[in-house]
Scaffold this active site. Structure first.
Site, mmCIF file in Angstrom:
data_model
loop_
_atom_site.group_PDB
_atom_site.id
_atom_site.type_symbol
_atom_site.label_atom_id
_atom_site.label_comp_id
_atom_site.label_asym_id
_atom_site.label_seq_id
_atom_site.Cartn_x
_atom_site.Cartn_y
_atom_site.Cartn_z
ATOM 1 N N LYS A 9 0.579 -4.609 -2.851
ATOM 2 C CA LYS A 9 -0.259 -2.901 -3.950
ATOM 3 C C LYS A 9 0.133 -2.877 -5.031
ATOM 4 O O LYS A 9 0.668 -3.916 -5.741
ATOM 5 C CB LYS A 9 0.125 -2.130 -2.937
ATOM 6 C CG LYS A 9 -0.297 -1.978 -1.348
ATOM 7 C CD LYS A 9 -0.364 -0.124 -1.388
ATOM 8 C CE LYS A 9 -0.753 0.148 0.049
ATOM 9 N NZ LYS A 9 -0.086 1.531 0.823
ATOM 10 N N TYR A 49 -10.106 2.260 3.863
ATOM 11 C CA TYR A 49 -9.119 3.617 4.201
ATOM 12 C C TYR A 49 -9.806 4.309 4.480
ATOM 13 O O TYR A 49 -9.897 5.576 4.425
ATOM 14 C CB TYR A 49 -8.284 4.112 2.432
ATOM 15 C CG TYR A 49 -7.248 3.245 2.365
ATOM 16 C CD1 TYR A 49 -6.731 3.147 3.416
ATOM 17 C CD2 TYR A 49 -6.905 2.620 0.601
ATOM 18 C CE1 TYR A 49 -5.586 1.860 3.133
ATOM 19 C CE2 TYR A 49 -5.990 1.990 0.807
ATOM 20 C CZ TYR A 49 -4.872 1.582 1.799
ATOM 21 O OH TYR A 49 -3.715 1.170 1.753
ATOM 22 N N PHE A 57 -5.149 12.978 -1.178
ATOM 23 C CA PHE A 57 -4.410 12.775 -1.564
ATOM 24 C C PHE A 57 -5.402 11.428 -2.146
ATOM 25 O O PHE A 57 -5.326 10.682 -2.491
ATOM 26 C CB PHE A 57 -3.105 12.112 -1.493
ATOM 27 C CG PHE A 57 -3.069 11.721 0.229
ATOM 28 C CD1 PHE A 57 -3.629 9.815 0.462
ATOM 29 C CD2 PHE A 57 -2.959 12.101 1.283
ATOM 30 C CE1 PHE A 57 -3.298 9.440 1.757
ATOM 31 C CE2 PHE A 57 -3.071 11.912 2.464
ATOM 32 C CZ PHE A 57 -2.972 10.309 2.242
ATOM 33 N N ARG A 85 3.866 -4.776 10.883
ATOM 34 C CA ARG A 85 4.379 -3.512 10.293
ATOM 35 C C ARG A 85 5.859 -3.373 10.761
ATOM 36 O O ARG A 85 6.700 -2.526 10.051
ATOM 37 C CB ARG A 85 3.644 -2.677 11.997
ATOM 38 C CG ARG A 85 2.377 -2.815 11.848
ATOM 39 C CD ARG A 85 1.930 -1.708 10.897
ATOM 40 N NE ARG A 85 1.542 -0.622 10.944
ATOM 41 C CZ ARG A 85 1.227 0.668 9.816
ATOM 42 N NH1 ARG A 85 0.988 -0.152 8.909
ATOM 43 N NH2 ARG A 85 1.845 1.449 10.315
ATOM 44 N N THR A 91 6.089 4.660 6.438
ATOM 45 C CA THR A 91 4.737 5.169 5.149
ATOM 46 C C THR A 91 5.074 5.803 4.208
ATOM 47 O O THR A 91 5.099 4.703 2.808
ATOM 48 C CB THR A 91 3.826 5.820 5.503
ATOM 49 O OG1 THR A 91 2.988 5.637 7.359
ATOM 50 C CG2 THR A 91 2.331 5.873 4.545
ATOM 51 N N ARG A 102 9.215 -1.810 2.660
ATOM 52 C CA ARG A 102 9.632 -0.580 1.730
ATOM 53 C C ARG A 102 10.898 0.303 1.908
ATOM 54 O O ARG A 102 10.967 0.876 0.925
ATOM 55 C CB ARG A 102 8.673 0.877 2.900
ATOM 56 C CG ARG A 102 7.216 0.385 2.900
ATOM 57 C CD ARG A 102 5.837 1.393 4.021
ATOM 58 N NE ARG A 102 5.279 0.843 3.019
ATOM 59 C CZ ARG A 102 3.467 0.990 4.698
ATOM 60 N NH1 ARG A 102 3.991 2.064 5.158
ATOM 61 N NH2 ARG A 102 2.617 0.715 3.526
ATOM 62 N N ASN A 112 3.576 1.978 -2.073
ATOM 63 C CA ASN A 112 4.555 2.192 -0.639
ATOM 64 C C ASN A 112 4.352 0.218 -1.150
ATOM 65 O O ASN A 112 4.264 -0.090 0.107
ATOM 66 C CB ASN A 112 4.415 2.702 0.261
ATOM 67 C CG ASN A 112 3.151 2.527 0.763
ATOM 68 O OD1 ASN A 112 2.312 1.986 -0.002
ATOM 69 N ND2 ASN A 112 2.819 3.591 2.091
ATOM 70 N N HIS A 115 0.243 -3.240 1.913
ATOM 71 C CA HIS A 115 -0.118 -2.891 3.233
ATOM 72 C C HIS A 115 -0.560 -3.935 4.233
ATOM 73 O O HIS A 115 -0.366 -4.717 3.779
ATOM 74 C CB HIS A 115 -1.965 -2.635 2.774
ATOM 75 C CG HIS A 115 -2.415 -2.757 4.312
ATOM 76 N ND1 HIS A 115 -3.580 -1.406 4.845
ATOM 77 C CD2 HIS A 115 -3.821 -3.181 5.074
ATOM 78 C CE1 HIS A 115 -4.213 -1.645 6.006
ATOM 79 N NE2 HIS A 115 -4.198 -3.006 5.442
ATOM 80 N N GLU A 126 -10.285 -6.169 9.373
ATOM 81 C CA GLU A 126 -9.014 -6.290 7.980
ATOM 82 C C GLU A 126 -9.612 -7.695 7.437
ATOM 83 O O GLU A 126 -10.437 -7.525 5.919
ATOM 84 C CB GLU A 126 -8.003 -5.270 8.112
ATOM 85 C CG GLU A 126 -8.604 -3.780 7.736
ATOM 86 C CD GLU A 126 -6.574 -3.494 8.988
ATOM 87 O OE1 GLU A 126 -5.624 -4.411 7.777
ATOM 88 O OE2 GLU A 126 -7.094 -2.241 8.471
HETATM 89 N N1 UDP Z 1 -0.790 7.694 2.381
HETATM 90 C C1 UDP Z 1 -0.388 8.399 1.282
HETATM 91 N N2 UDP Z 1 0.313 10.143 1.501
HETATM 92 C C2 UDP Z 1 -0.278 10.164 2.766
HETATM 93 C C3 UDP Z 1 -0.351 8.772 3.566
HETATM 94 C C4 UDP Z 1 -1.124 8.078 3.458
HETATM 95 O O1 UDP Z 1 -0.387 8.968 -0.270
HETATM 96 O O2 UDP Z 1 0.248 11.189 3.465
HETATM 97 C C5 UDP Z 1 -1.167 6.416 1.023
HETATM 98 C C6 UDP Z 1 -0.155 5.493 1.427
HETATM 99 O O3 UDP Z 1 0.036 4.776 0.173
HETATM 100 C C7 UDP Z 1 -0.655 4.839 2.618
HETATM 101 C C8 UDP Z 1 -2.287 4.968 2.632
HETATM 102 O O4 UDP Z 1 -2.016 6.070 2.345
HETATM 103 O O5 UDP Z 1 0.189 3.475 2.767
HETATM 104 C C9 UDP Z 1 -2.590 4.050 3.755
HETATM 105 O O6 UDP Z 1 -2.002 5.308 5.017
HETATM 106 P P1 UDP Z 1 -1.751 5.146 6.557
HETATM 107 O O7 UDP Z 1 -1.558 6.443 7.094
HETATM 108 O O8 UDP Z 1 -2.730 4.244 7.064
HETATM 109 O O9 UDP Z 1 -0.476 4.495 6.360
HETATM 110 P P2 UDP Z 1 0.245 2.774 5.913
HETATM 111 O O10 UDP Z 1 -0.511 2.336 7.477
HETATM 112 O O11 UDP Z 1 -0.053 1.915 5.114
HETATM 113 O O12 UDP Z 1 1.478 3.254 6.345
HETATM 114 MG MG MG Z 2 -2.637 1.933 8.134
#
Ligand code: UDP
Ligand code: MG
Length: 154
Positions: A9, A49, A57, A85, A91, A102, A112, A115, A126
Site C-alpha cells: 500500500k 473493497y 471510513f 495472512r 488489520t 503490520r 497498515n 493487503h 483478486e
Molecule cells: N480498514 C479501516 N478501518 C476498519 C477496517 C478496515 O481503515 O475499521 C481499512 C484497512 O486499511 C484494511 C482495509 O480497510 O486493511 C480492508 O479491510 P479488511 O477488513 O478487509 O481488513 P484486512 O483484510 O486488510 O485485514
Molecule cells: Mg480484507
C-alpha cells in the site's frame, strides 16, 4: 500451487518498506509469480473493497490507497493464502502481533502496509483483478526443492 494477491500500500511506499516486506516473503520461501507497480483508481478500489463501501471510513481509505502508486504481487506456495495472512497480522497494526508485518512496521489501523487476500476463492478473483494472465509466471526457482519435501511438491 496456491496463489495469493498482495498489495504494498502507499504506506509501504511512503515509508520505504518495500524491500523489507518483499524480503520477508522471499525468506519464508514464497515464490514471486508476478510483480508490478500501478496507480489504483476509484473504480478498481470500489470493486476490491466492495465489502467496505458503505463504511464511514471508506472515503479516507480510497484517498489513502490512491496517495501513491502501489506495488501488486502474486505470491505462490503451499497454503500460501493462510501463510501470508498469518505473516500479515491483524488489520489494526497497533493490535497486530510482533513478528507480523503490520505488527512490526505499522502504528495505524488504516495505513497498515499491505493487503493480502483472505481466502483462496478471493485470491483467485483478486489475482485476475490486478494481473493479466501473461503477467503471472509459472516457473520453478532453484530454491524450490530445498524449500519443500518431495511429497509436498508432488
Ligand atoms: N480498514 C479501516 N478501518 C476498519 C477496517 C478496515 O481503515 O475499521 C481499512 C484497512 O486499511 C484494511 C482495509 O480497510 O486493511 C480492508 O479491510 P479488511 O477488513 O478487509 O481488513 P484486512 O483484510 O486488510 O485485514
Ligand atoms: Mg480484507
Amino acid at each position: 500451487m496456491e496463489q495469493t494477491l498482495i498489495i504494498l500500500k502507499p504506506s509501504a511506499i511512503n515509508r520505504s518498506l518495500v524491500g523489507d516486506v518483499i524480503t520477508r516473503f522471499q525468506r519464508k520461501g514464497l515464490v514471486i509469480a508476478g510483480i508490478k507497480m500501478m496507480q489504483l483508481d476509484e473504480a478498481i478500489l470500489r470493486e476490491h473493497y466492495a465489502h467496505l463501501v458503505e463504511r464511514p471510513f471508506f472515503p479516507t481509505l480510497l484517498r489513502s490507497m490512491m496517495a501513491t502508486p502501489v506495488i501488486v504481487m502474486v505470491l505462490r506456495g503451499k497454503d500460501v493464502v493462510a501463510v501470508v495472512r498469518s505473516m500479515t497480522g491483524a488489520t489494526n497494526s497497533r493490535v497486530a502481533a510482533p513478528g507480523t508485518i503490520r505488527g512490526d512496521f505499522g502504528m495505524s489501523g488504516q495505513e497498515n502496509i499491505i493487503h493480502a487476500s483472505d481466502t483462496p476463492e478471493n485470491a483467485t478473483v483478486e489475482v485476475a483483478r490486478f494481473f493479466a494472465p501473461e503477467e503471472v509466471f509459472d516457473y520453478s526457482p532453484a530454491t524450490l526443492s530445498a524449500t519443500y519435501a518431495d511429497d509436498e511438491l508432488a
